[in-house]
Design a protein around this motif. Structure first.
Motif, PDB file in Angstrom:
ATOM      1  N   LYS A  70      59.935 -50.775  28.192  1.00  0.00           N
ATOM      2  CA  LYS A  70      58.852 -51.097  28.682  1.00  0.00           C
ATOM      3  C   LYS A  70      57.594 -51.658  27.932  1.00  0.00           C
ATOM      4  CE  LYS A  70      59.664 -46.793  30.022  1.00  0.00           C
ATOM      5  NZ  LYS A  70      59.154 -45.195  30.415  1.00  0.00           N
ATOM      6  N   GLU A  71      57.889 -51.504  26.655  1.00  0.00           N
ATOM      7  CA  GLU A  71      56.773 -51.709  25.360  1.00  0.00           C
ATOM      8  C   GLU A  71      57.315 -53.299  24.914  1.00  0.00           C
ATOM      9  OE1 GLU A  71      56.316 -48.514  22.923  1.00  0.00           O
ATOM     10  OE2 GLU A  71      56.104 -47.208  24.393  1.00  0.00           O
ATOM     11  N   GLN A  72      56.266 -53.753  24.489  1.00  0.00           N
ATOM     12  CA  GLN A  72      56.356 -55.113  23.794  1.00  0.00           C
ATOM     13  C   GLN A  72      56.982 -55.030  22.381  1.00  0.00           C
ATOM     14  OE1 GLN A  72      52.536 -57.088  22.676  1.00  0.00           O
ATOM     15  NE2 GLN A  72      53.581 -58.920  23.378  1.00  0.00           N
ATOM     16  N   ARG A  73      57.083 -54.020  21.762  1.00  0.00           N
ATOM     17  CA  ARG A  73      57.746 -54.011  20.519  1.00  0.00           C
ATOM     18  C   ARG A  73      59.249 -53.851  20.600  1.00  0.00           C
ATOM     19  NH1 ARG A  73      56.343 -48.554  17.525  1.00  0.00           N
ATOM     20  NH2 ARG A  73      56.202 -47.180  19.177  1.00  0.00           N
ATOM     21  N   PHE A  74      59.907 -53.378  21.765  1.00  0.00           N
ATOM     22  CA  PHE A  74      60.959 -53.191  22.273  1.00  0.00           C
ATOM     23  C   PHE A  74      61.736 -54.137  22.881  1.00  0.00           C
ATOM     24  CE2 PHE A  74      59.308 -49.236  21.096  1.00  0.00           C
ATOM     25  CZ  PHE A  74      60.196 -48.811  20.009  1.00  0.00           C
ATOM     26  N   LYS A  75      62.884 -54.570  23.013  1.00  0.00           N
ATOM     27  CA  LYS A  75      63.484 -55.380  24.228  1.00  0.00           C
ATOM     28  C   LYS A  75      64.390 -54.691  25.080  1.00  0.00           C
ATOM     29  CE  LYS A  75      62.805 -59.792  22.024  1.00  0.00           C
ATOM     30  NZ  LYS A  75      63.113 -61.073  21.483  1.00  0.00           N
ATOM     31  N   TYR A  76      65.717 -54.667  24.513  1.00  0.00           N
ATOM     32  CA  TYR A  76      66.725 -53.805  25.200  1.00  0.00           C
ATOM     33  C   TYR A  76      68.044 -53.591  24.430  1.00  0.00           C
ATOM     34  CZ  TYR A  76      68.632 -58.503  26.393  1.00  0.00           C
ATOM     35  OH  TYR A  76      69.295 -59.726  26.451  1.00  0.00           O
ATOM     36  N   TYR A  93      85.549 -44.686  23.655  1.00  0.00           N
ATOM     37  CA  TYR A  93      84.389 -44.687  22.859  1.00  0.00           C
ATOM     38  C   TYR A  93      83.204 -45.250  23.773  1.00  0.00           C
ATOM     39  CZ  TYR A  93      85.765 -50.110  22.934  1.00  0.00           C
ATOM     40  OH  TYR A  93      85.785 -51.238  23.159  1.00  0.00           O
ATOM     41  N   ILE A  94      82.230 -45.187  23.124  1.00  0.00           N
ATOM     42  CA  ILE A  94      80.969 -45.727  23.821  1.00  0.00           C
ATOM     43  C   ILE A  94      80.447 -46.731  22.836  1.00  0.00           C
ATOM     44  CG2 ILE A  94      78.415 -45.227  24.522  1.00  0.00           C
ATOM     45  CD1 ILE A  94      79.508 -42.118  24.451  1.00  0.00           C
ATOM     46  N   GLN A  95      80.094 -47.891  23.179  1.00  0.00           N
ATOM     47  CA  GLN A  95      79.614 -48.840  22.419  1.00  0.00           C
ATOM     48  C   GLN A  95      78.335 -49.327  22.626  1.00  0.00           C
ATOM     49  OE1 GLN A  95      82.166 -52.767  22.656  1.00  0.00           O
ATOM     50  NE2 GLN A  95      80.561 -53.752  21.913  1.00  0.00           N
ATOM     51  N   ILE A  96      77.578 -49.302  21.599  1.00  0.00           N
ATOM     52  CA  ILE A  96      76.041 -49.490  21.736  1.00  0.00           C
ATOM     53  C   ILE A  96      75.704 -51.032  21.102  1.00  0.00           C
ATOM     54  CG2 ILE A  96      73.610 -49.045  20.967  1.00  0.00           C
ATOM     55  CD1 ILE A  96      75.158 -46.787  22.644  1.00  0.00           C
ATOM     56  N   THR A  97      75.212 -51.877  21.931  1.00  0.00           N
ATOM     57  CA  THR A  97      75.060 -53.323  21.325  1.00  0.00           C
ATOM     58  C   THR A  97      73.653 -53.673  21.363  1.00  0.00           C
ATOM     59  OG1 THR A  97      77.242 -54.102  22.414  1.00  0.00           O
ATOM     60  CG2 THR A  97      75.882 -55.603  22.023  1.00  0.00           C
ATOM     61  N   LEU A  98      73.123 -54.461  19.993  1.00  0.00           N
ATOM     62  CA  LEU A  98      71.896 -54.991  19.933  1.00  0.00           C
ATOM     63  C   LEU A  98      72.426 -56.350  20.304  1.00  0.00           C
ATOM     64  CD1 LEU A  98      70.864 -52.882  16.874  1.00  0.00           C
ATOM     65  CD2 LEU A  98      69.986 -52.722  19.190  1.00  0.00           C
ATOM     66  N   PRO A  99      71.959 -56.959  21.487  1.00  0.00           N
ATOM     67  CA  PRO A  99      72.022 -58.319  21.608  1.00  0.00           C
ATOM     68  C   PRO A  99      71.367 -59.233  20.674  1.00  0.00           C
ATOM     69  CG  PRO A  99      70.857 -57.257  23.349  1.00  0.00           C
ATOM     70  CD  PRO A  99      71.171 -56.356  22.387  1.00  0.00           C
ATOM     71  N   GLU A 100      71.427 -60.489  20.927  1.00  0.00           N
ATOM     72  CA  GLU A 100      70.587 -61.422  19.926  1.00  0.00           C
ATOM     73  C   GLU A 100      69.341 -61.233  20.179  1.00  0.00           C
ATOM     74  OE1 GLU A 100      71.730 -65.656  19.275  1.00  0.00           O
ATOM     75  OE2 GLU A 100      73.909 -65.009  19.474  1.00  0.00           O
ATOM     76  N   GLY A 101      68.399 -61.477  19.294  1.00  0.00           N
ATOM     77  CA  GLY A 101      67.002 -61.267  19.560  1.00  0.00           C
ATOM     78  C   GLY A 101      66.448 -59.865  19.677  1.00  0.00           C
ATOM     79  N   PHE A 102      67.237 -58.724  19.143  1.00  0.00           N
ATOM     80  CA  PHE A 102      66.902 -57.630  19.051  1.00  0.00           C
ATOM     81  C   PHE A 102      65.762 -57.466  18.193  1.00  0.00           C
ATOM     82  CE2 PHE A 102      70.098 -57.506  15.946  1.00  0.00           C
ATOM     83  CZ  PHE A 102      69.713 -56.724  14.906  1.00  0.00           C
ATOM     84  N   THR A 103      64.957 -56.416  18.246  1.00  0.00           N
ATOM     85  CA  THR A 103      63.812 -56.116  17.413  1.00  0.00           C
ATOM     86  C   THR A 103      64.141 -54.736  16.430  1.00  0.00           C
ATOM     87  OG1 THR A 103      62.532 -54.339  18.784  1.00  0.00           O
ATOM     88  CG2 THR A 103      62.272 -56.741  18.976  1.00  0.00           C
ATOM     89  N   HIS A 104      63.479 -54.770  15.285  1.00  0.00           N
ATOM     90  CA  HIS A 104      63.751 -53.458  14.312  1.00  0.00           C
ATOM     91  C   HIS A 104      63.584 -52.204  15.161  1.00  0.00           C
ATOM     92  CE1 HIS A 104      64.129 -56.126  10.623  1.00  0.00           C
ATOM     93  NE2 HIS A 104      62.802 -56.730  11.188  1.00  0.00           N
ATOM     94  N   GLY A 105      62.581 -52.282  16.009  1.00  0.00           N
ATOM     95  CA  GLY A 105      62.382 -51.102  16.741  1.00  0.00           C
ATOM     96  C   GLY A 105      63.617 -50.820  17.702  1.00  0.00           C
ATOM     97  N   ASP A 106      64.344 -51.702  18.290  1.00  0.00           N
ATOM     98  CA  ASP A 106      65.561 -51.579  19.096  1.00  0.00           C
ATOM     99  C   ASP A 106      66.646 -50.862  18.043  1.00  0.00           C
ATOM    100  OD1 ASP A 106      64.511 -52.527  21.509  1.00  0.00           O
ATOM    101  OD2 ASP A 106      65.053 -54.627  20.998  1.00  0.00           O
ATOM    102  N   GLY A 108      66.376 -49.137  15.396  1.00  0.00           N
ATOM    103  CA  GLY A 108      66.060 -47.940  14.955  1.00  0.00           C
ATOM    104  C   GLY A 108      66.131 -47.091  16.187  1.00  0.00           C
ATOM    105  N   LYS A 109      65.938 -47.340  17.184  1.00  0.00           N
ATOM    106  CA  LYS A 109      66.182 -46.459  18.441  1.00  0.00           C
ATOM    107  C   LYS A 109      67.647 -46.392  18.643  1.00  0.00           C
ATOM    108  CE  LYS A 109      62.065 -44.853  19.407  1.00  0.00           C
ATOM    109  NZ  LYS A 109      61.792 -43.296  19.356  1.00  0.00           N
ATOM    110  N   ALA A 110      68.523 -47.355  18.639  1.00  0.00           N
ATOM    111  CA  ALA A 110      69.565 -47.662  18.800  1.00  0.00           C
ATOM    112  C   ALA A 110      70.540 -46.618  17.824  1.00  0.00           C
ATOM    113  CB  ALA A 110      70.409 -48.895  18.732  1.00  0.00           C
ATOM    114  N   ASN A 111      70.106 -46.569  16.434  1.00  0.00           N
ATOM    115  CA  ASN A 111      70.782 -45.508  15.458  1.00  0.00           C
ATOM    116  C   ASN A 111      70.495 -44.039  16.203  1.00  0.00           C
ATOM    117  OD1 ASN A 111      71.900 -46.986  13.528  1.00  0.00           O
ATOM    118  ND2 ASN A 111      69.928 -47.818  12.748  1.00  0.00           N
ATOM    119  N   GLU A 112      69.143 -43.817  16.397  1.00  0.00           N
ATOM    120  CA  GLU A 112      68.582 -42.606  16.872  1.00  0.00           C
ATOM    121  C   GLU A 112      69.542 -41.856  17.981  1.00  0.00           C
ATOM    122  OE1 GLU A 112      64.531 -40.959  18.577  1.00  0.00           O
ATOM    123  OE2 GLU A 112      64.396 -42.331  16.929  1.00  0.00           O
TER     124      GLU A 112
END
Length: 139
Positions: A70-76, A93-106, A108-112
């Motif tokens: 919902k915020e600008q500094r994150f995408k998906y 397993y559960i796979q968490i994927t950061l697609p192309e164009g992800f932000t540093h915020g994404d 950090g949240k994905a690691n969390e």
């Protein structure tokens, strides 16, 4: 370039099978507990801790969904479940994927989120950087 992390359910995990609905429930639980922390502190920590909406496309139903910000500094962030082929027995397993164009915020949240899920399931976490964290009792 996209990056992936995996939360593997090993024999010592709390459960040996996981569905996408159970993963969604874990995210809802995460949102609930961070919201309670925020109310205890007197500010909207829940919105900062989980700045995403869970969205599922019809062609991914039952296999994957994504967290859209919902915020600008994150995408998906994309989240899916599957079984590791070539292992006997198969390892879910559960796979968490950061697609192309992800932000540093994404990232950090994905690691969390990965650490939270692995801890809740007593699983083995394969991080984006290739390192492995063990959240289950090892012999």
């Amino acid at each position: 370039m996209q990056e992936n992390a995996y939360i593997k359910l090993v024999p010592a995990s709390k459960q040996q099978v996981i569905t996408i609905d159970e993963v969604k429930d874990l995210f809802r639980y995460y949102k609930e507990i961070t919201g309670k922390t925020g109310s205890q502190l007197g500010w909207e920590y829940g919105e900062s801790a989980f700045p995403y909406n869970m969205e599922e496309k019809s062609h991914g139903k039952g296999k994957w969904f994504y967290l859209k910000s919902k915020e600008q500094r994150f995408k998906y962030i994309m989240v899916g479940v599957d079984n590791e082929s070539g292992t006997c027995p198969t390892t879910p397993y559960i796979q968490i994927t950061l697609p192309e164009g992800f932000t540093h915020g994404d990232k950090g949240k994905a690691n969390e989120f990965c650490k939270f899920l692995a801890k809740q399931l007593n699983a083995e976490l394969h991080l984006f950087n290739g390192r492995i964290m063990y959240y289950y009792k090892r012999k």
